[in-house]
Design a protein around this motif. Structure first.
Motif, PDB file in Angstrom:
ATOM      1  N   THR A   2      18.951 -12.737  -1.502  1.00 18.00           N
ATOM      2  CA  THR A   2      17.997 -13.839  -1.655  1.00 18.00           C
ATOM      3  C   THR A   2      16.866 -13.467  -2.607  1.00 18.00           C
ATOM      4  N   ALA A   3      16.408 -12.222  -2.529  1.00 18.66           N
ATOM      5  CA  ALA A   3      15.309 -11.753  -3.377  1.00 18.66           C
ATOM      6  C   ALA A   3      15.758 -11.450  -4.810  1.00 18.66           C
ATOM      7  N   GLY A   4      17.050 -11.463  -5.051  1.00 18.35           N
ATOM      8  CA  GLY A   4      17.555 -11.191  -6.397  1.00 18.35           C
ATOM      9  C   GLY A   4      17.572  -9.723  -6.769  1.00 18.35           C
ATOM     10  N   VAL A   5      17.582  -8.827  -5.772  1.00 18.69           N
ATOM     11  CA  VAL A   5      17.571  -7.386  -6.057  1.00 18.69           C
ATOM     12  C   VAL A   5      18.785  -6.666  -5.467  1.00 18.69           C
ATOM     13  N   ALA A   6      19.805  -7.414  -5.093  1.00 13.59           N
ATOM     14  CA  ALA A   6      20.982  -6.810  -4.459  1.00 13.59           C
ATOM     15  C   ALA A   6      21.645  -5.746  -5.335  1.00 13.59           C
ATOM     16  N   ARG A  27       0.831  -1.210   0.000  1.00 15.42           N
ATOM     17  CA  ARG A  27       0.000   0.000   0.000  1.00 15.42           C
ATOM     18  C   ARG A  27       0.868   1.263   0.000  1.00 15.42           C
ATOM     19  N   MET A  28       1.929   1.258   0.805  1.00 14.61           N
ATOM     20  CA  MET A  28       2.839   2.399   0.848  1.00 14.61           C
ATOM     21  C   MET A  28       3.441   2.664  -0.534  1.00 14.61           C
ATOM     22  N   LEU A  29       3.920   1.605  -1.174  1.00  9.85           N
ATOM     23  CA  LEU A  29       4.561   1.761  -2.476  1.00  9.85           C
ATOM     24  C   LEU A  29       3.545   2.141  -3.549  1.00  9.85           C
ATOM     25  N   LEU A  76      12.476  -1.446   1.003  1.00 11.42           N
ATOM     26  CA  LEU A  76      13.340  -1.179  -0.151  1.00 11.42           C
ATOM     27  C   LEU A  76      13.399  -2.389  -1.078  1.00 11.42           C
ATOM     28  N   ILE A  77      13.424  -3.572  -0.531  1.00 10.25           N
ATOM     29  CA  ILE A  77      13.435  -4.788  -1.358  1.00 10.25           C
ATOM     30  C   ILE A  77      12.160  -4.866  -2.195  1.00 10.25           C
ATOM     31  N   ALA A  78      11.021  -4.564  -1.586  1.00  9.37           N
ATOM     32  CA  ALA A  78       9.757  -4.566  -2.334  1.00  9.37           C
ATOM     33  C   ALA A  78       9.780  -3.503  -3.434  1.00  9.37           C
ATOM     34  N   ALA A  79      10.364  -2.338  -3.150  1.00  6.69           N
ATOM     35  CA  ALA A  79      10.476  -1.280  -4.160  1.00  6.69           C
ATOM     36  C   ALA A  79      11.376  -1.746  -5.306  1.00  6.69           C
ATOM     37  N   ALA A  80      12.460  -2.423  -4.983  1.00  4.27           N
ATOM     38  CA  ALA A  80      13.374  -2.927  -6.016  1.00  4.27           C
ATOM     39  C   ALA A  80      12.697  -3.991  -6.876  1.00  4.27           C
ATOM     40  N   ARG A  81      11.818  -4.763  -6.296  1.00  2.26           N
ATOM     41  CA  ARG A  81      11.064  -5.753  -7.079  1.00  2.26           C
ATOM     42  C   ARG A  81      10.155  -5.075  -8.092  1.00  2.26           C
ATOM     43  N   ARG A  82       9.818  -3.811  -7.847  1.00  7.89           N
ATOM     44  CA  ARG A  82       9.003  -3.019  -8.774  1.00  7.89           C
ATOM     45  C   ARG A  82       9.873  -2.298  -9.793  1.00  7.89           C
ATOM     46  N   GLY A  83      11.177  -2.504  -9.736  1.00  7.36           N
ATOM     47  CA  GLY A  83      12.079  -1.883 -10.692  1.00  7.36           C
ATOM     48  C   GLY A  83      12.807  -0.651 -10.181  1.00  7.36           C
ATOM     49  N   ALA A  84      12.498  -0.201  -8.975  1.00  5.02           N
ATOM     50  CA  ALA A  84      13.177   0.963  -8.400  1.00  5.02           C
ATOM     51  C   ALA A  84      14.555   0.539  -7.890  1.00  5.02           C
TER      52      ALA A  84
END
Length: 180
Positions: free
Chosen positions: A113-117, A60-62, A84-92
């Motif tokens: 682990t999430a593949g967004v490092a 919701r925040m994002l 931040l990890i959730a934001a990176a999953r969105r391409g940020a």
């Protein structure tokens, strides 16, 4: 904003006039979790205890800040880095800052682990020493007194159009323009 038993996520957009536009949505509370360093007293002095934000609240925040590719997110008080990890999953891309090095280690591991490092950077430092410039979105889950201390810097260092999302706590007299 009225006091309620629920928690609110607030989204503010800095305007050229120095004022803010704000949207709010009430959400259920997060569950508390403290790092070993905070529990034992062997870590840094904390202005804010770590509380993990639930995935539905993060989404919701994002959504409120319309985070997507091309955004640069600064997560103040990042904890284990989940916002931040959730934001990176969105391409940020972005930076997460927390004073607790144990949580920063967890955030780095979780991003890997999430593949967004490659789109995230986590730094163990005081958020009041963190430069705010160069970001399109600032996220935070901080206490009201910390939000108030940050307000002058947010207005001074961030350009108009920057979106600020605060989970759970408002920014005092920055009243919501919209509540949904």
């Amino acid at each position: 904003m009225s006091r309620r038993s629920t928690v609110a996520a607030l989204c503010l957009t800095l305007l050229a006039s120095g004022s803010v536009a704000l949207g709010a949505r009430c959400l259920s509370p997060a569950v508390a979790r403290c790092s070993w360093a905070a529990l034992t007293g062997n870590g840094p002095a904390l202005d804010v205890p770590y509380l993990g934000t639930r995935p539905a609240v993060i989404a919701r925040m994002l959504d409120m800040a319309a985070v997507g590719p091309g955004d640069r997110v600064l997560d103040l008080g990042t904890g284990d880095g989940r916002i931040l990890i959730a934001a990176a999953r969105r391409g940020a891309s972005g930076t997460g800052v927390d004073i607790d090095p144990v949580l920063i280690g967890e955030a780095r591991a979780a991003a890997l682990t999430a593949g967004v490092a490659e789109r995230t950077r986590f730094v163990a430092q005081d958020l009041f020493a963190t430069p705010l410039t160069g970001n399109t979105v600032v996220t935070m889950f901080l206490l009201p007194r910390v939000n108030l201390r940050l307000r002058p810097r947010l207005l001074r260092e961030l350009p108009p159009g920057t979106r600020i999302v605060s989970h759970a706590f408002d920014m005092a007299d920055w009243a919501p323009d919209v509540t949904d």
